[in-house]
Design a protein around this motif. Structure first.
Motif, PDB file in Angstrom:
ATOM      1  N   VAL A 188       0.834  -1.197   0.000  1.00 53.84           N
ATOM      2  CA  VAL A 188       0.000   0.000   0.000  1.00 53.84           C
ATOM      3  C   VAL A 188       0.868   1.246   0.000  1.00 53.84           C
ATOM      4  O   VAL A 188       1.918   1.295   0.636  1.00 53.84           O
ATOM      5  CB  VAL A 188      -0.920  -0.010   1.236  1.00 53.84           C
ATOM      6  CG1 VAL A 188      -1.525   1.364   1.482  1.00 53.84           C
ATOM      7  CG2 VAL A 188      -2.034  -1.021   1.048  1.00 53.84           C
ATOM      8  N   ARG A 189       0.422   2.248  -0.726  1.00 56.52           N
ATOM      9  CA  ARG A 189       1.020   3.574  -0.671  1.00 56.52           C
ATOM     10  C   ARG A 189      -0.042   4.516  -0.121  1.00 56.52           C
ATOM     11  O   ARG A 189      -1.072   4.757  -0.757  1.00 56.52           O
ATOM     12  CB  ARG A 189       1.484   4.033  -2.052  1.00 56.52           C
ATOM     13  CG  ARG A 189       2.801   3.422  -2.477  1.00 56.52           C
ATOM     14  CD  ARG A 189       3.940   4.014  -1.662  1.00 56.52           C
ATOM     15  NE  ARG A 189       5.229   3.501  -2.101  1.00 56.52           N
ATOM     16  CZ  ARG A 189       5.878   2.506  -1.523  1.00 56.52           C
ATOM     17  NH1 ARG A 189       5.339   1.886  -0.486  1.00 56.52           N
ATOM     18  NH2 ARG A 189       7.052   2.128  -1.965  1.00 56.52           N
ATOM     19  N   CYS A 190       0.188   5.002   1.065  1.00 52.13           N
ATOM     20  CA  CYS A 190      -0.752   5.934   1.679  1.00 52.13           C
ATOM     21  C   CYS A 190       0.039   7.012   2.410  1.00 52.13           C
ATOM     22  O   CYS A 190       1.257   6.892   2.586  1.00 52.13           O
ATOM     23  CB  CYS A 190      -1.696   5.217   2.648  1.00 52.13           C
ATOM     24  SG  CYS A 190      -0.861   4.429   4.046  1.00 52.13           S
ATOM     25  N   SER A 191      -0.628   8.060   2.809  1.00 55.22           N
ATOM     26  CA  SER A 191       0.045   9.151   3.503  1.00 55.22           C
ATOM     27  C   SER A 191      -0.894   9.767   4.523  1.00 55.22           C
ATOM     28  O   SER A 191      -2.121   9.600   4.450  1.00 55.22           O
ATOM     29  CB  SER A 191       0.508  10.223   2.512  1.00 55.22           C
ATOM     30  OG  SER A 191      -0.613  10.844   1.901  1.00 55.22           O
ATOM     31  N   GLN A 192      -0.337  10.448   5.492  1.00 58.10           N
ATOM     32  CA  GLN A 192      -1.147  11.135   6.488  1.00 58.10           C
ATOM     33  C   GLN A 192      -1.835  12.349   5.889  1.00 58.10           C
ATOM     34  O   GLN A 192      -2.845  12.821   6.397  1.00 58.10           O
ATOM     35  CB  GLN A 192      -0.271  11.559   7.679  1.00 58.10           C
ATOM     36  CG  GLN A 192       0.365  10.384   8.422  1.00 58.10           C
ATOM     37  CD  GLN A 192      -0.662   9.433   9.025  1.00 58.10           C
ATOM     38  OE1 GLN A 192      -1.806   9.811   9.259  1.00 58.10           O
ATOM     39  NE2 GLN A 192      -0.260   8.191   9.251  1.00 58.10           N
ATOM     40  N   GLU A 193      -1.279  12.866   4.807  1.00 64.17           N
ATOM     41  CA  GLU A 193      -1.870  14.007   4.121  1.00 64.17           C
ATOM     42  C   GLU A 193      -2.522  13.524   2.835  1.00 64.17           C
ATOM     43  O   GLU A 193      -1.929  12.761   2.076  1.00 64.17           O
ATOM     44  CB  GLU A 193      -0.804  15.059   3.795  1.00 64.17           C
ATOM     45  CG  GLU A 193      -0.077  15.589   5.028  1.00 64.17           C
ATOM     46  CD  GLU A 193       1.034  16.540   4.646  1.00 64.17           C
ATOM     47  OE1 GLU A 193       1.154  16.845   3.445  1.00 64.17           O
ATOM     48  OE2 GLU A 193       1.775  16.958   5.548  1.00 64.17           O
ATOM     49  N   ASP A 194      -3.725  13.963   2.581  1.00 61.47           N
ATOM     50  CA  ASP A 194      -4.471  13.534   1.391  1.00 61.47           C
ATOM     51  C   ASP A 194      -3.964  14.302   0.176  1.00 61.47           C
ATOM     52  O   ASP A 194      -4.441  15.391  -0.159  1.00 61.47           O
ATOM     53  CB  ASP A 194      -5.966  13.790   1.596  1.00 61.47           C
ATOM     54  CG  ASP A 194      -6.791  13.164   0.476  1.00 61.47           C
ATOM     55  OD1 ASP A 194      -6.222  12.372  -0.301  1.00 61.47           O
ATOM     56  OD2 ASP A 194      -7.985  13.473   0.379  1.00 61.47           O
ATOM     57  N   ARG A 195      -2.958  13.710  -0.477  1.00 59.39           N
ATOM     58  CA  ARG A 195      -2.366  14.380  -1.629  1.00 59.39           C
ATOM     59  C   ARG A 195      -1.934  13.349  -2.659  1.00 59.39           C
ATOM     60  O   ARG A 195      -1.822  12.163  -2.363  1.00 59.39           O
ATOM     61  CB  ARG A 195      -1.154  15.212  -1.191  1.00 59.39           C
ATOM     62  CG  ARG A 195      -0.035  14.377  -0.575  1.00 59.39           C
ATOM     63  CD  ARG A 195       1.091  15.261  -0.068  1.00 59.39           C
ATOM     64  NE  ARG A 195       2.178  14.442   0.470  1.00 59.39           N
ATOM     65  CZ  ARG A 195       3.246  14.962   1.053  1.00 59.39           C
ATOM     66  NH1 ARG A 195       3.366  16.273   1.170  1.00 59.39           N
ATOM     67  NH2 ARG A 195       4.191  14.159   1.523  1.00 59.39           N
ATOM     68  N   PRO A 200      -5.731   8.200   2.778  1.00 56.29           N
ATOM     69  CA  PRO A 200      -5.082   8.426   4.065  1.00 56.29           C
ATOM     70  C   PRO A 200      -4.691   7.122   4.742  1.00 56.29           C
ATOM     71  O   PRO A 200      -5.397   6.113   4.652  1.00 56.29           O
ATOM     72  CB  PRO A 200      -6.147   9.174   4.875  1.00 56.29           C
ATOM     73  CG  PRO A 200      -7.107   9.715   3.870  1.00 56.29           C
ATOM     74  CD  PRO A 200      -7.091   8.750   2.732  1.00 56.29           C
ATOM     75  N   CYS A 201      -3.564   7.131   5.427  1.00 51.59           N
ATOM     76  CA  CYS A 201      -3.159   5.979   6.228  1.00 51.59           C
ATOM     77  C   CYS A 201      -4.073   5.872   7.446  1.00 51.59           C
ATOM     78  O   CYS A 201      -4.673   6.833   7.883  1.00 51.59           O
ATOM     79  CB  CYS A 201      -1.708   6.115   6.682  1.00 51.59           C
ATOM     80  SG  CYS A 201      -0.508   6.009   5.340  1.00 51.59           S
ATOM     81  N   ASN A 206       1.599   2.105   5.407  1.00 52.21           N
ATOM     82  CA  ASN A 206       2.405   2.401   4.225  1.00 52.21           C
ATOM     83  C   ASN A 206       3.546   1.400   4.098  1.00 52.21           C
ATOM     84  O   ASN A 206       4.335   1.201   5.018  1.00 52.21           O
ATOM     85  CB  ASN A 206       2.974   3.822   4.331  1.00 52.21           C
ATOM     86  CG  ASN A 206       3.555   4.299   3.017  1.00 52.21           C
ATOM     87  OD1 ASN A 206       2.876   4.306   2.005  1.00 52.21           O
ATOM     88  ND2 ASN A 206       4.815   4.700   3.033  1.00 52.21           N
ATOM     89  N   GLY A 207       3.620   0.717   2.949  1.00 50.66           N
ATOM     90  CA  GLY A 207       4.701  -0.224   2.698  1.00 50.66           C
ATOM     91  C   GLY A 207       4.434  -1.647   3.140  1.00 50.66           C
ATOM     92  O   GLY A 207       5.272  -2.523   2.911  1.00 50.66           O
TER      93      GLY A 207
END
Length: 217
Positions: A188-195, A200-201, A206-207
């Motif tokens: 999965v590729r996710c982030s705390q910021e929606d960009r 979103p994680c 992530n990873g």
């Protein structure tokens, strides 16, 4: 025998109703029916299903942009019809599918090995689907097998996501130079910021490599 019996004439009455067929009567037996699925990574079916045929996983080469975007389970013995001898330029090409599971603890020993497969039928269960990101099925569904999601490398030709058995097997190891359809684990590729279009994680990490399950009902 009396005189009356001698003079009796044959009865011209209509025939009675037909009786049930005997044991030797030919009867059409309906073939078994059920959901058909491919078990990637193993050449036999789970105990919950029956084998249709076993084969070798195949797909388009990782470094060629054309061809099909899905994987096929090719049977061990093909049946050709009027083939043209030699290789032709105006064709789609199929290659053996291999594990390229670098730095994945469960599949590292399978790296660069050819993937077997089996086409199976779950008798009496007519529907099937692949559950992504979980290695168990919804309530009421039968889990045929569980494993890991795999697909092509994100910088290579796009293919499909398939569920490869968690106890996958492999045949001979190939060289790095051999053309093949290469399958890698999916994370999965996710982030705390929606960009950048990512989600979103949260429950997803992530990873982290994703699991899967093939389910029937």
């Amino acid at each position: 025998m009396s005189g009356d019996e001698k003079d009796a004439k044959p009865c011209s009455c209509p025939p009675g109703p037909r009786g049930p067929p005997g044991r030797d009567a030919t009867a059409k037996i309906a073939p078994p029916s059920g959901a058909v699925f491919t078990r990637w990574g193993r050449a036999e079916c789970p105990k919950t299903s029956v084998l249709v045929y076993e084969g070798t996983a195949s797909g388009s080469s990782f470094d060629e942009p054309g061809g099909g975007g899905n994987y096929l389970c090719l049977p061990r013995q093909p049946a050709y019809r009027d083939p043209t001898e030699g290789t032709q330029p105006y064709r789609a090409y199929l290659y053996g599918a291999e594990y390229w599971a670098v730095d994945h603890a469960k599949q590292d020993t399978l790296h660069r090995r050819t993937m077997p497969c089996a086409v199976c039928m779950s008798v009496g269960r007519a529907a099937q689907f692949t559950m992504p990101a979980r290695d168990y099925c919804p309530t009421g569904w039968t889990r045929e097998y569980r494993g890991y999601l795999m697909s092509s490398h994100y910088k290579r030709s796009r293919t499909e996501f398939i569920c490869v058995d968690g106890e996958a097997e492999g045949s001979e190891r190939s060289s790095r130079l051999r053309k093949s359809s290469r399958l890698v684990p999916v994370e999965v590729r996710c982030s705390q910021e929606d960009r950048d279009g990512s989600f979103p994680c949260g429950p997803y990490k992530n990873g982290h490599e994703l699991t899967c399950a093939v389910c029937t009902v």
